[in-house]
Design a protein around this motif. Structure first.
Motif, PDB file in Angstrom:
ATOM      1  N   SER A 256      14.607  28.568  35.983  1.00 23.92           N
ATOM      2  CA  SER A 256      15.823  28.199  36.714  1.00 23.92           C
ATOM      3  C   SER A 256      16.405  26.887  36.200  1.00 23.92           C
ATOM      4  O   SER A 256      17.621  26.750  36.040  1.00 23.92           O
ATOM      5  N   LEU A 257      15.535  25.927  35.929  1.00 22.36           N
ATOM      6  CA  LEU A 257      15.995  24.634  35.422  1.00 22.36           C
ATOM      7  C   LEU A 257      16.622  24.768  34.041  1.00 22.36           C
ATOM      8  O   LEU A 257      17.700  24.201  33.767  1.00 22.36           O
ATOM      9  N   LEU A 258      15.967  25.493  33.151  1.00 24.16           N
ATOM     10  CA  LEU A 258      16.487  25.644  31.793  1.00 24.16           C
ATOM     11  C   LEU A 258      17.821  26.388  31.788  1.00 24.16           C
ATOM     12  O   LEU A 258      18.741  26.020  31.056  1.00 24.16           O
ATOM     13  N   ILE A 259      17.932  27.397  32.611  1.00 29.92           N
ATOM     14  CA  ILE A 259      19.189  28.156  32.671  1.00 29.92           C
ATOM     15  C   ILE A 259      20.291  27.306  33.291  1.00 29.92           C
ATOM     16  O   ILE A 259      21.441  27.298  32.818  1.00 29.92           O
ATOM     17  N   ALA A 260      19.967  26.541  34.337  1.00 36.03           N
ATOM     18  CA  ALA A 260      20.960  25.651  34.944  1.00 36.03           C
ATOM     19  C   ALA A 260      21.422  24.591  33.953  1.00 36.03           C
ATOM     20  O   ALA A 260      22.612  24.264  33.872  1.00 36.03           O
ATOM     21  N   GLY A 261      20.473  24.057  33.168  1.00 32.47           N
ATOM     22  CA  GLY A 261      20.836  23.081  32.146  1.00 32.47           C
ATOM     23  C   GLY A 261      21.726  23.676  31.080  1.00 32.47           C
ATOM     24  O   GLY A 261      22.682  23.049  30.611  1.00 32.47           O
ATOM     25  N   ALA A 262      21.431  24.913  30.683  1.00 29.22           N
ATOM     26  CA  ALA A 262      22.245  25.589  29.670  1.00 29.22           C
ATOM     27  C   ALA A 262      23.646  25.866  30.193  1.00 29.22           C
ATOM     28  O   ALA A 262      24.634  25.727  29.456  1.00 29.22           O
ATOM     29  N   LYS A 263      23.758  26.233  31.461  1.00 32.21           N
ATOM     30  CA  LYS A 263      25.071  26.511  32.037  1.00 32.21           C
ATOM     31  C   LYS A 263      25.941  25.267  32.093  1.00 32.21           C
ATOM     32  O   LYS A 263      27.169  25.349  32.034  1.00 32.21           O
ATOM     33  N   ALA A 264      25.293  24.091  32.230  1.00 30.16           N
ATOM     34  CA  ALA A 264      26.065  22.848  32.223  1.00 30.16           C
ATOM     35  C   ALA A 264      26.730  22.641  30.873  1.00 30.16           C
ATOM     36  O   ALA A 264      27.786  22.020  30.770  1.00 30.16           O
TER      37      ALA A 264
END
Length: 320
Positions: free
Chosen positions: A215-223
């Motif tokens: 979840s963290l990695l995907i949220a970071g990528a979406k930023a």
């Protein structure tokens, strides 16, 4: 001598007699006063850690506090196998021993050195944290995570974000210095993570892996490109050993994914991190919860270990 002996993989250590360790050139004999239970020590006893040995029996424990033959107090790591730290005496390389500051007691030193070293080394050696940056601690409610919050602030983080599952524990983390807390079981988790990454997260220290790391990695990528590059440092895997990560999450972002631990950081640098923690503990009033337990009770304590408090075994020598 008395020790906590692991007789086979997956077996709980038992209190019993073990031969005295032989002393060779370049080594120190340490009369142990305190040794704490750790995830690494438990994983080695299970035979599941990547640094585990197939040699049995051996003495449990990877680090501790004690006195050299000349009376000098030291923190030591990685005693000569098959001797671990949970014994009345160990032999450790001189390079694996560091002097303890006068202002810290033996029990606190044994409790704080290993979990404090994990985040101190991750932040300084791997993430190269700069003053004024934002740090997110994933899994901030356990002993290591709570220390990571305090250490990140001490090392200059401008903003510390803490995640965890336990609501009461997250409130306690706020009192230790976390500026933002995020529940990993909240319905708006994705929204809140994306909000924080959009505002800018420089460093992630991850103690959990598993679904929350995804979840963290995907949220970071979406930023995406509008956010700052993220140094994601993986330390522990208490939520699971594996993740499923879309390749686009790395291609579409400036995420640097790295690990921190034995093998990724030279031992002398890890010991330097431990020294930093030990020197700062009293002046900075770092808090670590622990329960002292006589080594003779190792079987019971091993089975009932609590991630919220460290178990520190005492060896029958009165610790200062």
């Amino acid at each position: 001598m008395k020790a906590a002996i692991v007789r086979d993989a997956g077996h709980t250590p038992v209190f019993g007699d073990f031969p005295e360790p032989p002393l060779s050139a370049g080594q120190n004999r340490v009369t142990v006063t305190a040794a704490a239970m750790s995830h690494l020590a438990k994983s080695r006893a299970l035979g599941t850690h990547y640094s585990s040995s197939a040699r049995f029996p051996f003495i449990a424990g990877i680090d501790g506090v004690g006195r050299l033959d000349d009376g000098k107090r030291v923190y030591f790591v990685l005693p000569q196998p098959p001797y671990g730290s949970m014994a009345e005496r160990v032999v450790a390389s001189s390079a694996h021993c560091i002097a303890l500051p006068d202002d810290i007691d033996d029990l606190t030193a044994a409790a704080i050195a290993n979990p404090g070293m994990s985040s101190w080394a991750a932040l300084t050696e791997r993430a190269k944290l700069k003053a004024g940056e934002t740090v997110l601690i994933n899994g901030a409610t356990g002993t290591s995570g709570r220390l990571a919050v305090q250490i990140a602030e001490h090392l200059g983080a401008k903003k510390v974000i803490a995640t965890g599952r336990n609501a009461d524990a997250l409130r306690a983390v706020s009192a230790l210095g976390a500026d933002v807390t995020i529940s990993l079981v909240a319905g708006d988790l994705e929204e809140r993570l994306e909000e924080q990454f959009a505002a800018g997260v420089d460093v992630v220290i991850d103690y959990l892996w598993g679904q929350s790391a995804e979840s963290l990695l995907i949220a970071g990528a979406k930023a995406g490109a509008d956010a700052v590059p993220i140094r994601f440092v993986q330390i522990g895997a208490s939520s699971g050993p594996n993740i499923v990560l879309p390749s686009a999450a790395l291609r579409s972002s400036a995420i640097e994914l790295m690990g921190s631990g034995i093998g990724s950081i030279p031992l002398d640098r890890l010991l330097k991190a431990a020294a930093g923690v030990l020197e700062a503990t009293v002046p900075r009033a770092f808090q670590v919860a622990f329960t002292p337990v006589p080594l003779s009770e190792v079987e019971h304590a091993w089975r009932n270990d609590d991630s919220m408090r460290r178990t520190v075994f005492t060896m029958g020598v009165h610790p200062s």
